[in-house]
Design an enzyme around this catalytic site. Structure first.
Site, mmCIF file in Angstrom:
data_model
loop_
_atom_site.group_PDB
_atom_site.id
_atom_site.type_symbol
_atom_site.label_atom_id
_atom_site.label_comp_id
_atom_site.label_asym_id
_atom_site.label_seq_id
_atom_site.Cartn_x
_atom_site.Cartn_y
_atom_site.Cartn_z
ATOM 1 N N TYR A 152 -27.021 37.804 -93.551
ATOM 2 C CA TYR A 152 -25.867 38.304 -94.318
ATOM 3 C C TYR A 152 -26.154 38.230 -95.820
ATOM 4 O O TYR A 152 -25.901 39.176 -96.566
ATOM 5 C CB TYR A 152 -24.657 37.453 -93.931
ATOM 6 C CG TYR A 152 -23.333 37.822 -94.559
ATOM 7 C CD1 TYR A 152 -22.642 38.970 -94.157
ATOM 8 C CD2 TYR A 152 -22.736 37.005 -95.519
ATOM 9 C CE1 TYR A 152 -21.405 39.283 -94.696
ATOM 10 C CE2 TYR A 152 -21.497 37.310 -96.067
ATOM 11 C CZ TYR A 152 -20.834 38.453 -95.653
ATOM 12 O OH TYR A 152 -19.602 38.757 -96.192
ATOM 13 N N LYS A 156 -26.064 41.146 -98.647
ATOM 14 C CA LYS A 156 -25.098 41.079 -99.760
ATOM 15 C C LYS A 156 -25.826 40.909 -101.100
ATOM 16 O O LYS A 156 -25.383 41.440 -102.119
ATOM 17 C CB LYS A 156 -24.093 39.948 -99.527
ATOM 18 C CG LYS A 156 -23.150 40.194 -98.343
ATOM 19 C CD LYS A 156 -22.295 41.440 -98.530
ATOM 20 C CE LYS A 156 -21.229 41.575 -97.463
ATOM 21 N NZ LYS A 156 -20.412 42.798 -97.606
#
Ligand code: NAP
Length: 254
Positions: A152, A156
């Site tokens: 993740y 991001k």
């Protein structure tokens, strides 16, 4: 306030959580909102909560470039313009990297990173015409590391830097590009944590404002940064996190 009268705002992931709250906020301020997500029923449900306006339910998987291209055409055909693109659709994968299946890496990158690329790529021609702007929904996880969140965080983190470079490339054309970086926010994505007070407390210890964010807290920041009130702001990754980034992740002192 009616900062988005006559404006067309495209929001991905508008069927729940932050995207739903953002759709409600933009609609209240006069926008026509294009509600994007994979599940038509969720988008229809969001639609029923919007104040009146000429909104559009547009099921689309942002991981699929062809579907995003068709979406951009559909929006152009209906409205003839796009003023704001909110790249909010996202999923999460947790675990240390040797425990993560290659397929899960690809799936997350497909949505959280490629999805942002697809939308910016296909909507930018319309945004150039209106001198509109892009709001990417990154995360505090895109500004620093986290335990068990490397996949993740990789996506991001890329969105965070993509935002900066896009702002540089399109500033002279009058197109602003910013990101909002939420901290812990209570949505479907974090649903599992609600039943784990111990885990929640661990998070709260790192949040100076002592609570998780609500989707509306994030929507307020999205609407601000997309509005003319932020007309001299571009290339920014704005933490909306109750102070997590200011505290450098340190737990509260007893
Ligand atoms: P959420 O309620 O799960 O919303 C995510 C939305 O994205 C869902 O409505 C989902 O709908 C949609 N979506 C997922 N995959 C998609 C795809 N391939 N194409 C189109 N839409 C897709 O979670 P949220 O917390 O509001 O998350 C919104 C954004 O905020 C995400 O980018 C997330 O990473 C970011 N964020 C959240 C937090 C937090 O604590 N909640 C913190 C930092 C950042 P469908 O499944 O129907 O497509």
């Amino acid at each position: 306030m009616a900062r988005f009268q006559q404006k067309v705002v495209v929001i991905t992931g508008a069927g729940s959580g932050i995207g739903e709250a953002a759709a409600q906020r933009f609609a209240r301020e006069g926008a026509s909102v294009v509600l994007v997500g994979r599940t038509a029923e969720k988008l229809e449900k969001t639609l029923t909560t919007l104040t009146q306006g000429d909104h559009l339910v547009a099921p689309c998987d942002v991981a699929d470039a062809g579907q995003v291209q068709a979406l951009a055409r559909k929006v152009q055909d209906k409205y003839g313009r796009v003023d704001v693109l909110v790249n909010n659709a996202g999923i999460i994968v947790q675990g240390r990297i040797h425990e993560i299946a290659l397929e899960d890496w690809k799936k997350l990158m497909g949505v959280d990173l490629n999805g942002v690329f697809h939308c910016v790529h296909y909507f930018m021609p319309a945004l150039l015409k209106t001198k509109g702007n892009v709001v990417n929904i990154s995360s505090v996880s895109g500004l620093g590391g986290d335990w068990g969140m490397s996949v993740y965080n990789a996506a991001k983190g890329a969105v965070t830097n993509f935002t900066r470079s896009l702002a540089m490339d399109y500033g002279a054309d009058g197109v602003r590009v910013n990101a909002v970086c939420p901290g812990l926010t209570m949505t479907d994505l974090t649903e599992g944590m609600k039943d784990d007070p111990q885990l929640l407390n661990k998070f709260y210890e790192r949040i100076p404002l002592n609570r998780a964010g609500e989707p509306e807290d994030i929507a307020n920041a999205i609407a601000f940064i997309a509005s003319d009130d932020a007309r001299y702001i571009t290339g920014v990754n704005l933490p909306v996190d109750g102070g997590i980034m200011a505290s450098n992740g340190q737990p509260k002192q007893a």
